[in-house]
Design a protein around this motif. Structure first.
Motif, PDB file in Angstrom:
ATOM      1  N   TYR A   1       3.550   2.589 -11.624  1.00 38.12           N
ATOM      2  CA  TYR A   1       3.044   1.414 -12.334  1.00 38.12           C
ATOM      3  C   TYR A   1       3.256   0.104 -11.558  1.00 38.12           C
ATOM      4  O   TYR A   1       3.001  -0.972 -12.087  1.00 38.12           O
ATOM      5  CB  TYR A   1       3.723   1.295 -13.708  1.00 38.12           C
ATOM      6  CG  TYR A   1       5.235   1.389 -13.666  1.00 38.12           C
ATOM      7  CD1 TYR A   1       6.019   0.273 -13.392  1.00 38.12           C
ATOM      8  CD2 TYR A   1       5.876   2.599 -13.907  1.00 38.12           C
ATOM      9  CE1 TYR A   1       7.400   0.355 -13.347  1.00 38.12           C
ATOM     10  CE2 TYR A   1       7.264   2.700 -13.875  1.00 38.12           C
ATOM     11  CZ  TYR A   1       8.018   1.574 -13.581  1.00 38.12           C
ATOM     12  OH  TYR A   1       9.383   1.657 -13.541  1.00 38.12           O
ATOM     13  N   HIS A   2       3.696   0.184 -10.326  1.00 29.63           N
ATOM     14  CA  HIS A   2       3.879  -1.036  -9.518  1.00 29.63           C
ATOM     15  C   HIS A   2       2.543  -1.444  -8.879  1.00 29.63           C
ATOM     16  O   HIS A   2       2.332  -1.276  -7.662  1.00 29.63           O
ATOM     17  CB  HIS A   2       4.944  -0.809  -8.441  1.00 29.63           C
ATOM     18  CG  HIS A   2       6.311  -0.577  -8.990  1.00 29.63           C
ATOM     19  ND1 HIS A   2       6.910  -1.426  -9.894  1.00 29.63           N
ATOM     20  CD2 HIS A   2       7.202   0.429  -8.761  1.00 29.63           C
ATOM     21  CE1 HIS A   2       8.127  -0.973 -10.200  1.00 29.63           C
ATOM     22  NE2 HIS A   2       8.322   0.160  -9.536  1.00 29.63           N
ATOM     23  N   TRP A   3       1.659  -1.966  -9.660  1.00 23.50           N
ATOM     24  CA  TRP A   3       0.312  -2.267  -9.170  1.00 23.50           C
ATOM     25  C   TRP A   3       0.119  -3.737  -8.805  1.00 23.50           C
ATOM     26  O   TRP A   3      -0.864  -4.079  -8.132  1.00 23.50           O
ATOM     27  CB  TRP A   3      -0.727  -1.896 -10.240  1.00 23.50           C
ATOM     28  CG  TRP A   3      -0.571  -2.698 -11.510  1.00 23.50           C
ATOM     29  CD1 TRP A   3       0.213  -2.390 -12.576  1.00 23.50           C
ATOM     30  CD2 TRP A   3      -1.211  -3.933 -11.819  1.00 23.50           C
ATOM     31  NE1 TRP A   3       0.120  -3.347 -13.543  1.00 23.50           N
ATOM     32  CE2 TRP A   3      -0.762  -4.322 -13.101  1.00 23.50           C
ATOM     33  CE3 TRP A   3      -2.110  -4.758 -11.149  1.00 23.50           C
ATOM     34  CZ2 TRP A   3      -1.174  -5.496 -13.712  1.00 23.50           C
ATOM     35  CZ3 TRP A   3      -2.535  -5.922 -11.762  1.00 23.50           C
ATOM     36  CH2 TRP A   3      -2.066  -6.275 -13.035  1.00 23.50           C
ATOM     37  N   TRP A   4       1.019  -4.607  -9.193  1.00 30.98           N
ATOM     38  CA  TRP A   4       0.791  -6.039  -9.006  1.00 30.98           C
ATOM     39  C   TRP A   4       0.635  -6.397  -7.524  1.00 30.98           C
ATOM     40  O   TRP A   4      -0.427  -6.880  -7.093  1.00 30.98           O
ATOM     41  CB  TRP A   4       1.952  -6.839  -9.594  1.00 30.98           C
ATOM     42  CG  TRP A   4       2.130  -6.696 -11.081  1.00 30.98           C
ATOM     43  CD1 TRP A   4       2.738  -5.665 -11.738  1.00 30.98           C
ATOM     44  CD2 TRP A   4       1.690  -7.613 -12.091  1.00 30.98           C
ATOM     45  NE1 TRP A   4       2.706  -5.880 -13.103  1.00 30.98           N
ATOM     46  CE2 TRP A   4       2.086  -7.075 -13.346  1.00 30.98           C
ATOM     47  CE3 TRP A   4       1.037  -8.839 -12.065  1.00 30.98           C
ATOM     48  CZ2 TRP A   4       1.822  -7.712 -14.536  1.00 30.98           C
ATOM     49  CZ3 TRP A   4       0.771  -9.486 -13.270  1.00 30.98           C
ATOM     50  CH2 TRP A   4       1.160  -8.925 -14.484  1.00 30.98           C
ATOM     51  N   TRP A   5       1.702  -6.198  -6.774  1.00 35.06           N
ATOM     52  CA  TRP A   5       1.649  -6.525  -5.353  1.00 35.06           C
ATOM     53  C   TRP A   5       0.731  -5.563  -4.596  1.00 35.06           C
ATOM     54  O   TRP A   5       0.070  -5.947  -3.628  1.00 35.06           O
ATOM     55  CB  TRP A   5       3.043  -6.479  -4.733  1.00 35.06           C
ATOM     56  CG  TRP A   5       3.776  -7.767  -4.825  1.00 35.06           C
ATOM     57  CD1 TRP A   5       4.820  -8.068  -5.651  1.00 35.06           C
ATOM     58  CD2 TRP A   5       3.523  -8.958  -4.058  1.00 35.06           C
ATOM     59  NE1 TRP A   5       5.231  -9.367  -5.452  1.00 35.06           N
ATOM     60  CE2 TRP A   5       4.454  -9.940  -4.485  1.00 35.06           C
ATOM     61  CE3 TRP A   5       2.609  -9.284  -3.075  1.00 35.06           C
ATOM     62  CZ2 TRP A   5       4.484 -11.214  -3.941  1.00 35.06           C
ATOM     63  CZ3 TRP A   5       2.630 -10.568  -2.532  1.00 35.06           C
ATOM     64  CH2 TRP A   5       3.562 -11.516  -2.968  1.00 35.06           C
ATOM     65  N   ARG A   6       0.703  -4.285  -5.037  1.00 35.32           N
ATOM     66  CA  ARG A   6      -0.111  -3.307  -4.316  1.00 35.32           C
ATOM     67  C   ARG A   6      -1.594  -3.652  -4.392  1.00 35.32           C
ATOM     68  O   ARG A   6      -2.326  -3.502  -3.409  1.00 35.32           O
ATOM     69  CB  ARG A   6       0.132  -1.914  -4.890  1.00 35.32           C
ATOM     70  CG  ARG A   6      -0.612  -0.819  -4.145  1.00 35.32           C
ATOM     71  CD  ARG A   6      -0.275   0.537  -4.726  1.00 35.32           C
ATOM     72  NE  ARG A   6       1.118   0.859  -4.506  1.00 35.32           N
ATOM     73  CZ  ARG A   6       1.768   1.828  -5.166  1.00 35.32           C
ATOM     74  NH1 ARG A   6       1.138   2.525  -6.085  1.00 35.32           N
ATOM     75  NH2 ARG A   6       3.020   2.071  -4.906  1.00 35.32           N
ATOM     76  N   SER A   7      -2.058  -4.121  -5.544  1.00 35.45           N
ATOM     77  CA  SER A   7      -3.470  -4.490  -5.658  1.00 35.45           C
ATOM     78  C   SER A   7      -3.802  -5.669  -4.756  1.00 35.45           C
ATOM     79  O   SER A   7      -4.892  -5.734  -4.171  1.00 35.45           O
ATOM     80  CB  SER A   7      -3.810  -4.826  -7.114  1.00 35.45           C
ATOM     81  OG  SER A   7      -3.055  -5.960  -7.552  1.00 35.45           O
ATOM     82  N   PHE A   8      -2.851  -6.607  -4.628  1.00 33.86           N
ATOM     83  CA  PHE A   8      -3.076  -7.758  -3.753  1.00 33.86           C
ATOM     84  C   PHE A   8      -3.098  -7.326  -2.287  1.00 33.86           C
ATOM     85  O   PHE A   8      -3.968  -7.738  -1.506  1.00 33.86           O
ATOM     86  CB  PHE A   8      -1.974  -8.797  -3.980  1.00 33.86           C
ATOM     87  CG  PHE A   8      -2.162 -10.075  -3.208  1.00 33.86           C
ATOM     88  CD1 PHE A   8      -2.888 -11.125  -3.738  1.00 33.86           C
ATOM     89  CD2 PHE A   8      -1.611 -10.224  -1.941  1.00 33.86           C
ATOM     90  CE1 PHE A   8      -3.064 -12.302  -3.025  1.00 33.86           C
ATOM     91  CE2 PHE A   8      -1.779 -11.395  -1.225  1.00 33.86           C
ATOM     92  CZ  PHE A   8      -2.514 -12.435  -1.767  1.00 33.86           C
ATOM     93  N   LEU A   9      -2.136  -6.480  -1.903  1.00 34.72           N
ATOM     94  CA  LEU A   9      -2.028  -6.075  -0.499  1.00 34.72           C
ATOM     95  C   LEU A   9      -3.106  -5.079  -0.099  1.00 34.72           C
ATOM     96  O   LEU A   9      -3.471  -5.000   1.083  1.00 34.72           O
ATOM     97  CB  LEU A   9      -0.644  -5.464  -0.245  1.00 34.72           C
ATOM     98  CG  LEU A   9       0.541  -6.421  -0.423  1.00 34.72           C
ATOM     99  CD1 LEU A   9       1.861  -5.665  -0.264  1.00 34.72           C
ATOM    100  CD2 LEU A   9       0.469  -7.562   0.586  1.00 34.72           C
TER     101      LEU A   9
END
Length: 639
Positions: free
Chosen positions: A562-570
């Motif tokens: 569920y760690h999508w915040w930074w991953r979606s940006f990167l």
């Protein structure tokens, strides 16, 4: 997401075609010329302006006055806008002055003498030789139109270059470099040949546009020649080439001359007078191939996203909502992380800063490209593109502050990203100043830019942050658990790094052909005018970044990560890494740049471009993923 609407594609195609053909700056009034001057209707004197000199072998441009050419006794500089100053354009009057329809042959402009015993003369001549060795190019302007050098290349194709070289070099082995290959008479070993004579032809239109009473200039071409004048006072311009030995031992005189003739051409209209320059630049077919290649990628991604949204997700949501609580807890996949998917990320302030700046870049780019497609930022309006971008950047501080405040209640977006860019920009400008380049921005202009930043942009950022603070926080559609859920063991392809690396491939595949022409316009000094193509590629890039990020986000959620915040940006932001790799490849394979200063400047400015592109693409991917996650969990029935 949906694929491109056919009507939308058709309208954008019309924009591409119209902007690739003849265009001119809306509202720019033409100047009429006549043999007998009429202050109200027309003028007879034609002024030739000179711009900075640049080279494909050096990033350092120089003013016309930096070289020992003929100077105008009554030198004047037209007013320059902010974009021209930032690009290092230094336009000034020249001693080449003409009268409409007054043909002249072999007119002397001036004679430059070099004393072998003078240290100052030796430095002047050495700098002139350096300019010929590095193939520095003149850029002349007549009636706001480039004076072009037209020549035939392979395939019997005519190419018109908006510049012509100072001269050329034949090395010690007798091998001619650059323009020396055009004339077999340039055959002395270890010698420089200076182009001290130009045959200028100005074409004018005097048909229905002017009712035959006056004329408008529609083209200006020249042919540079090297001539060794036997009589400096009364030149004939028919001598052997003017060679300058590599070793300066004897006194030397260089006489500059020109010939001018006027020709009527009523086939070229004033509004389309740039066409002969633009049409001579090939690559239109390559541009269409690039667009079609990008559209195939978009359609592929759109099909994948549609299949997930309409089939897989719809079935998952329907089945999950029909289960009772015990059965739902036994389920696996993206549904099980609903209690953690909106958990605040680490370094949330930094993420909000990036997103605020990315919003600012996106709006600035969209408006700039839209205005360019309409013709307001055409090549005829020098410096307008950069001026528009800077002004929009300054005025769009409010959206940056608002987005940052809404996402993390932070109003420092302008004080982080801009400092990095400004420090890099300042260091590059310091190198230009040390090298004496015309691209060095004057101190007063730097102060003005800082005043715009602190006086307008930063206050607007605080205004946007103020309104962002007044708004209630963004409420997630599901409740967040107090204890974080343990993430199961991930496969290789669902781990963060492989996913991020793969995420930037497809967006880069959509832009790399267009990127080649953009880099050519920046570093190879080619004229860029196909803003219609660029706007269409910009739209395709937005769609590709969004869809690629949504796909990878869905796969990671299905793996219960569920760690999508930074991953979606990167994920989409990683496209900038491929951009940097391509820029390195372009430097070593396409450019002929030599010298430490030029190399540092190339990579320094490239880092600024890569950083801005990283912020922009990362923001697009994040908001696409944010909307996707909100949408799928908002329709999920959770107790």
């Amino acid at each position: 997401m949906k694929s491109l609407n056919p009507r939308f594609i058709f309208l954008l195609s019309l924009t591409v075609v119209s902007s690739s053909l003849g265009f001119y700056l809306p509202g720019l009034a033409p100047v009429s010329f006549c043999e007998k001057e009429d202050a109200k209707e027309c003028q007879k004197d034609i002024q030739l302006f000179v711009n900075r000199l640049d080279s494909v072998e050096s990033v350092l441009p120089y003013e016309y006055d930096a070289f020992d050419f003929c100077k105008d006794t009554d030198e004047r500089r037209p007013s320059e806008n902010l974009g021209q100053v930032l690009f290092g354009e230094r336009i000034e009057t020249s001693p080449y002055k003409f009268t409409f329809k007054s043909d002249k042959a072999c007119v002397k402009v001036c004679t430059k003498s070099y004393d072998a015993g003078s240290k100052e003369d030796k430095l002047k001549l050495d700098f002139l030789k350096k300019g010929m060795e590095l193939n520095y190019q003149h850029h002349w302007i007549v009636d706001n139109m480039p004076v072009t050098w037209c020549y035939i290349v392979e395939g019997n194709q005519k190419v018109c270059n908006p510049g012509f070289p100072i001269g050329c070099l034949v090395n010690q082995e007798g091998k001619p470099k650059d323009a020396c290959v055009i004339n077999a008479d340039f055959n002395k070993k270890n010698a420089y040949y200076i182009f001290n004579h130009v045959d200028i032809t100005i074409f004018y239109h005097s048909g229905d546009e002017t009712n035959g009473m006056s004329a408008r200039l529609v083209a200006a071409t020249l042919e540079p020649r090297s001539v060794k004048h036997s009589n400096d006072d009364k030149p004939t311009c028919d001598g052997t080439p003017m060679d300058i030995p590599a070793e300066f031992k004897n006194n030397l005189k260089v006489t500059y001359t020109y010939s001018i003739q006027f020709k009527q051409n009523d086939d070229i209209r004033w509004a389309s007078r740039w066409d002969y320059i633009l049409v001579s630049m090939p690559h239109t077919n390559i541009q269409w191939f690039s667009i079609m290649n990008s559209l195939v990628i978009v359609l592929f991604l759109s099909g994948m996203v549609a299949m997930i949204m309409l089939r897989t997700l719809h079935k998952d949501i329907a089945r999950y909502n029909q289960m009772d609580q015990e059965e739902a807890q036994e389920e696996s996949g993206w549904k099980q992380v609903h209690g953690d998917v909106f958990r605040p990320p680490r370094m949330g302030m930094l993420l909000s800063v990036f997103l605020g700046q990315g919003t600012q870049v996106f709006i600035m780019t969209f408006i700039t490209l839209f205005l360019a497609c309409l013709g307001f930022l055409s090549p005829a309006n020098r410096g307008a593109l950069m001026t528009c971008s800077v002004v929009l950047w300054v005025l769009l501080g409010t959206p940056a502050g608002y987005v940052s405040a809404r996402l993390y209640k932070s109003n420092f977006s302008m004080l982080c990203f801009c400092r990095i860019v400004f420090v890099d920009f300042f260091l590059m400008n310091l190198i230009l100043w040390v090298e004496g380049s015309s691209a060095a921005i004057p101190f007063g202009t730097l102060v003005a830019i800082l005043a715009l930043w602190f006086g307008i942009s930063v206050p607007l950022t605080f205004v946007g942050a103020y309104f962002g603070f007044k708004k209630p926080g963004i409420e997630p559609p599901v409740r967040t658990n107090q204890i974080p859920r343990q993430i199961p063991q991930q496969s290789f392809f669902t781990k963060p790094v492989p996913g991020i690396i793969m995420g930037g491939i497809l967006p880069f595949g959509c832009i790399f052909i267009q990127l080649f022409f953009i880099l050519n316009s920046i570093w190879s000094h080619q004229m860029y005018y196909m803003f219609g193509f660029l706007f269409l590629v910009f739209i395709i890039l937005l769609i590709t970044c969004s869809e690629a990020t949504v796909l990878l986000c869905y796969f990671h959620l299905c793996a219960e990560d569920y760690h999508w915040w930074w991953r979606s940006f990167l994920t989409s932001g990683f496209t900038a890494v491929y951009l940097f790799v391509y820029a390195v490849h372009y430097f070593f394979s396409k450019l002929q740049i030599i010298g430490v200063a030029s190399t540092i400047l190339y990579f320094g400015y490239t880092l600024i471009m890569v950083l801005i592109f990283f912020i922009f693409t990362g923001t697009i991917g994040f908001f696409a993923c944010f909307l996707f996650v909100n949408k799928i969990y908002s329709v999920l029935k959770v107790d």
